[in-house]
Design a protein around this motif. Structure first.
Motif, PDB file in Angstrom:
ATOM      1  N   GLY A  98       0.819  -1.197   0.000  1.00 36.44           N
ATOM      2  CA  GLY A  98       0.000   0.000   0.000  1.00 36.44           C
ATOM      3  C   GLY A  98       0.858   1.254   0.000  1.00 36.44           C
ATOM      4  O   GLY A  98       0.522   2.250  -0.643  1.00 36.44           O
ATOM      5  N   ALA A  99       1.987   1.188   0.719  1.00 36.44           N
ATOM      6  CA  ALA A  99       2.881   2.340   0.775  1.00 36.44           C
ATOM      7  C   ALA A  99       3.458   2.650  -0.606  1.00 36.44           C
ATOM      8  O   ALA A  99       3.587   3.822  -0.991  1.00 36.44           O
ATOM      9  CB  ALA A  99       4.008   2.077   1.774  1.00 36.44           C
ATOM     10  N   GLN A 100       3.794   1.623  -1.377  1.00 36.77           N
ATOM     11  CA  GLN A 100       4.329   1.836  -2.719  1.00 36.77           C
ATOM     12  C   GLN A 100       3.275   2.442  -3.644  1.00 36.77           C
ATOM     13  O   GLN A 100       3.567   3.370  -4.407  1.00 36.77           O
ATOM     14  CB  GLN A 100       4.839   0.511  -3.302  1.00 36.77           C
ATOM     15  CG  GLN A 100       6.123   0.015  -2.672  1.00 36.77           C
ATOM     16  CD  GLN A 100       6.494  -1.368  -3.145  1.00 36.77           C
ATOM     17  OE1 GLN A 100       5.622  -2.233  -3.334  1.00 36.77           O
ATOM     18  NE2 GLN A 100       7.781  -1.604  -3.331  1.00 36.77           N
ATOM     19  N   ARG A 101       2.048   1.940  -3.576  1.00 34.43           N
ATOM     20  CA  ARG A 101       0.984   2.477  -4.431  1.00 34.43           C
ATOM     21  C   ARG A 101       0.699   3.941  -4.102  1.00 34.43           C
ATOM     22  O   ARG A 101       0.436   4.741  -4.991  1.00 34.43           O
ATOM     23  CB  ARG A 101      -0.268   1.620  -4.280  1.00 34.43           C
ATOM     24  CG  ARG A 101      -0.120   0.199  -4.825  1.00 34.43           C
ATOM     25  CD  ARG A 101      -1.459  -0.475  -4.957  1.00 34.43           C
ATOM     26  NE  ARG A 101      -2.114  -0.682  -3.664  1.00 34.43           N
ATOM     27  CZ  ARG A 101      -2.038  -1.777  -2.940  1.00 34.43           C
ATOM     28  NH1 ARG A 101      -1.302  -2.800  -3.363  1.00 34.43           N
ATOM     29  NH2 ARG A 101      -2.683  -1.891  -1.802  1.00 34.43           N
ATOM     30  N   TYR A 204      -3.405   7.955 -13.459  1.00 31.88           N
ATOM     31  CA  TYR A 204      -3.014   6.865 -12.558  1.00 31.88           C
ATOM     32  C   TYR A 204      -4.299   6.150 -12.179  1.00 31.88           C
ATOM     33  O   TYR A 204      -5.181   6.731 -11.542  1.00 31.88           O
ATOM     34  CB  TYR A 204      -2.304   7.439 -11.333  1.00 31.88           C
ATOM     35  CG  TYR A 204      -1.816   6.435 -10.306  1.00 31.88           C
ATOM     36  CD1 TYR A 204      -1.555   5.110 -10.631  1.00 31.88           C
ATOM     37  CD2 TYR A 204      -1.597   6.844  -8.986  1.00 31.88           C
ATOM     38  CE1 TYR A 204      -1.091   4.211  -9.680  1.00 31.88           C
ATOM     39  CE2 TYR A 204      -1.130   5.961  -8.028  1.00 31.88           C
ATOM     40  CZ  TYR A 204      -0.880   4.650  -8.382  1.00 31.88           C
ATOM     41  OH  TYR A 204      -0.419   3.752  -7.424  1.00 31.88           O
ATOM     42  N   VAL A 205      -4.436   4.892 -12.602  1.00 30.54           N
ATOM     43  CA  VAL A 205      -5.704   4.186 -12.505  1.00 30.54           C
ATOM     44  C   VAL A 205      -5.533   2.859 -11.761  1.00 30.54           C
ATOM     45  O   VAL A 205      -4.570   2.118 -11.988  1.00 30.54           O
ATOM     46  CB  VAL A 205      -6.279   3.916 -13.913  1.00 30.54           C
ATOM     47  CG1 VAL A 205      -7.511   3.019 -13.842  1.00 30.54           C
ATOM     48  CG2 VAL A 205      -6.629   5.235 -14.591  1.00 30.54           C
ATOM     49  N   HIS A 206      -6.481   2.584 -10.881  1.00 35.08           N
ATOM     50  CA  HIS A 206      -6.593   1.267 -10.242  1.00 35.08           C
ATOM     51  C   HIS A 206      -7.703   0.520 -10.967  1.00 35.08           C
ATOM     52  O   HIS A 206      -8.876   0.858 -10.862  1.00 35.08           O
ATOM     53  CB  HIS A 206      -6.920   1.422  -8.756  1.00 35.08           C
ATOM     54  CG  HIS A 206      -7.076   0.113  -8.050  1.00 35.08           C
ATOM     55  ND1 HIS A 206      -7.814  -0.029  -6.888  1.00 35.08           N
ATOM     56  CD2 HIS A 206      -6.583  -1.121  -8.336  1.00 35.08           C
ATOM     57  CE1 HIS A 206      -7.762  -1.281  -6.492  1.00 35.08           C
ATOM     58  NE2 HIS A 206      -7.024  -1.970  -7.353  1.00 35.08           N
ATOM     59  N   ARG A 216     -10.866   2.873 -10.921  1.00 42.43           N
ATOM     60  CA  ARG A 216     -10.914   4.096 -10.116  1.00 42.43           C
ATOM     61  C   ARG A 216      -9.715   4.949 -10.478  1.00 42.43           C
ATOM     62  O   ARG A 216      -8.587   4.471 -10.487  1.00 42.43           O
ATOM     63  CB  ARG A 216     -10.864   3.745  -8.620  1.00 42.43           C
ATOM     64  CG  ARG A 216     -10.806   4.962  -7.699  1.00 42.43           C
ATOM     65  CD  ARG A 216     -10.827   4.542  -6.241  1.00 42.43           C
ATOM     66  NE  ARG A 216      -9.626   3.789  -5.867  1.00 42.43           N
ATOM     67  CZ  ARG A 216      -8.501   4.356  -5.399  1.00 42.43           C
ATOM     68  NH1 ARG A 216      -8.412   5.676  -5.289  1.00 42.43           N
ATOM     69  NH2 ARG A 216      -7.464   3.598  -5.066  1.00 42.43           N
ATOM     70  N   GLN A 217      -9.964   6.203 -10.813  1.00 47.57           N
ATOM     71  CA  GLN A 217      -8.864   7.108 -11.110  1.00 47.57           C
ATOM     72  C   GLN A 217      -8.287   7.645  -9.812  1.00 47.57           C
ATOM     73  O   GLN A 217      -9.005   8.201  -8.989  1.00 47.57           O
ATOM     74  CB  GLN A 217      -9.355   8.258 -11.990  1.00 47.57           C
ATOM     75  CG  GLN A 217      -8.265   9.253 -12.368  1.00 47.57           C
ATOM     76  CD  GLN A 217      -8.745  10.250 -13.391  1.00 47.57           C
ATOM     77  OE1 GLN A 217      -8.891   9.922 -14.561  1.00 47.57           O
ATOM     78  NE2 GLN A 217      -8.992  11.475 -12.957  1.00 47.57           N
ATOM     79  N   VAL A 218      -6.970   7.489  -9.663  1.00 48.99           N
ATOM     80  CA  VAL A 218      -6.292   7.927  -8.450  1.00 48.99           C
ATOM     81  C   VAL A 218      -5.795   9.356  -8.595  1.00 48.99           C
ATOM     82  O   VAL A 218      -5.944  10.184  -7.689  1.00 48.99           O
ATOM     83  CB  VAL A 218      -5.116   6.983  -8.114  1.00 48.99           C
ATOM     84  CG1 VAL A 218      -4.406   7.433  -6.839  1.00 48.99           C
ATOM     85  CG2 VAL A 218      -5.617   5.543  -7.976  1.00 48.99           C
ATOM     86  N   PRO A 228      -0.253  16.852  -9.135  1.00 47.40           N
ATOM     87  CA  PRO A 228      -1.238  15.810  -9.412  1.00 47.40           C
ATOM     88  C   PRO A 228      -2.626  16.245  -8.975  1.00 47.40           C
ATOM     89  O   PRO A 228      -2.789  16.958  -7.992  1.00 47.40           O
ATOM     90  CB  PRO A 228      -0.734  14.620  -8.574  1.00 47.40           C
ATOM     91  CG  PRO A 228       0.093  15.238  -7.490  1.00 47.40           C
ATOM     92  CD  PRO A 228       0.725  16.443  -8.124  1.00 47.40           C
ATOM     93  N   VAL A 229      -3.625  15.816  -9.738  1.00 42.84           N
ATOM     94  CA  VAL A 229      -5.006  16.113  -9.431  1.00 42.84           C
ATOM     95  C   VAL A 229      -5.658  14.849  -8.912  1.00 42.84           C
ATOM     96  O   VAL A 229      -5.630  13.809  -9.570  1.00 42.84           O
ATOM     97  CB  VAL A 229      -5.764  16.610 -10.687  1.00 42.84           C
ATOM     98  CG1 VAL A 229      -7.213  16.903 -10.362  1.00 42.84           C
ATOM     99  CG2 VAL A 229      -5.065  17.840 -11.254  1.00 42.84           C
ATOM    100  N   ALA A 230      -6.227  14.892  -7.733  1.00 45.77           N
ATOM    101  CA  ALA A 230      -6.819  13.694  -7.139  1.00 45.77           C
ATOM    102  C   ALA A 230      -7.961  13.190  -7.984  1.00 45.77           C
ATOM    103  O   ALA A 230      -8.723  13.969  -8.573  1.00 45.77           O
ATOM    104  CB  ALA A 230      -7.296  13.995  -5.725  1.00 45.77           C
ATOM    105  N   GLY A 231      -8.112  11.852  -8.044  1.00 46.16           N
ATOM    106  CA  GLY A 231      -9.207  11.281  -8.811  1.00 46.16           C
ATOM    107  C   GLY A 231     -10.481  11.196  -7.991  1.00 46.16           C
ATOM    108  O   GLY A 231     -10.496  11.412  -6.807  1.00 46.16           O
TER     109      GLY A 231
END
Length: 231
Positions: A98-101, A204-206, A216-218, A228-231
């Protein structure tokens, strides 16, 4: 693309073992092919691609599907889900922490501050050995991927070298006559102009279901800077 064309030209049909790879991505649901649930984290451009390109790609997928007999299964990607996958962080058989993502948001933003927007020109198409229909994208994709690899060294070691967009999957072999017709059409349309895709941002997509059926767009990163713009 040259190597893929050569591999396809050395065969007289799709190999069942190769198509098993594609079949494993789907399940049957109410008589339709449904992409399976997977856990993928990726950086991409599109969702959707520009409208003129999208229409050309959808027309191509429809034309190829029309060449297939009724008993040959072919999954067509939804046009709204067309995208170019720039850099994969986690494939279905890989696991990041989770930390890497979470760290990928700031790391990718920093890496892409100096990235230069690029344009991919889509010309010609291919059916790959595992039955994937792709539109062939041509352009300077290597520098961007090298930048991301340097900044995200723990991301998936398996990265594409192409600028392609996947349009569908053929799941059943049907003999040499059909294969020959497909290869002849593919060769005749090697220079078919499908359009261009100017890329100035990555998403950046999950992805939780294959072919972006569920995602889900991150964050969104503008190439050349901007936070970066939050998803």
């Amino acid at each position: 693309y040259v190597q893929l064309r050569e591999r396809m030209g050395q065969r007289d049909d799709f190999q069942p073992g190769d198509l098993d790879t594609s079949r494993a991505l789907f399940e049957e649901g109410n008589g339709e092919l449904v992409p399976r649930a997977f856990d993928v984290w990726t950086l991409l451009a599109g969702l959707p691609v520009p409208t003129p390109l999208c229409r050309a790609l959808a027309d191509l997928a429809e034309e190829v599907a029309a060449l297939l007999p009724a008993d040959v299964r072919f999954y067509r990607v939804r046009p709204s889900a067309y995208h170019w996958e720039a850099f994969i962080l986690q494939r279905p058989d890989e696991r990041l922490t989770g930390a890497q993502r979470r760290a990928a948001v700031e790391l990718a933003a920093t890496a892409l501050e100096a990235a230069v927007p690029l344009t991919l020109h889509y010309r010609g198409w291919l059916l790959t050995p595992d039955g994937t229909l792709i539109a062939c994208g041509h352009g300077p994709v290597d520098p961007l991927r090298e930048t991301l690899r340097h900044s995200l060294p723990w991301a998936s070691p398996r990265q594409s070298e192409l600028g392609h967009i996947s349009l569908g999957r053929l799941l059943d072999p049907d003999g040499s006559a059909l294969y020959e017709r497909l290869m002849e059409r593919m060769a005749a349309e090697r220079q078919r102009d499908l359009g261009a895709f100017s890329i100035d941002r990555l998403r950046y997509v999950h992805e939780t279901r294959w072919y972006m059926q569920e995602r889900r767009q991150v964050a969104v990163f503008c190439l050349g800077g901007n936070a970066p713009v939050a998803g």
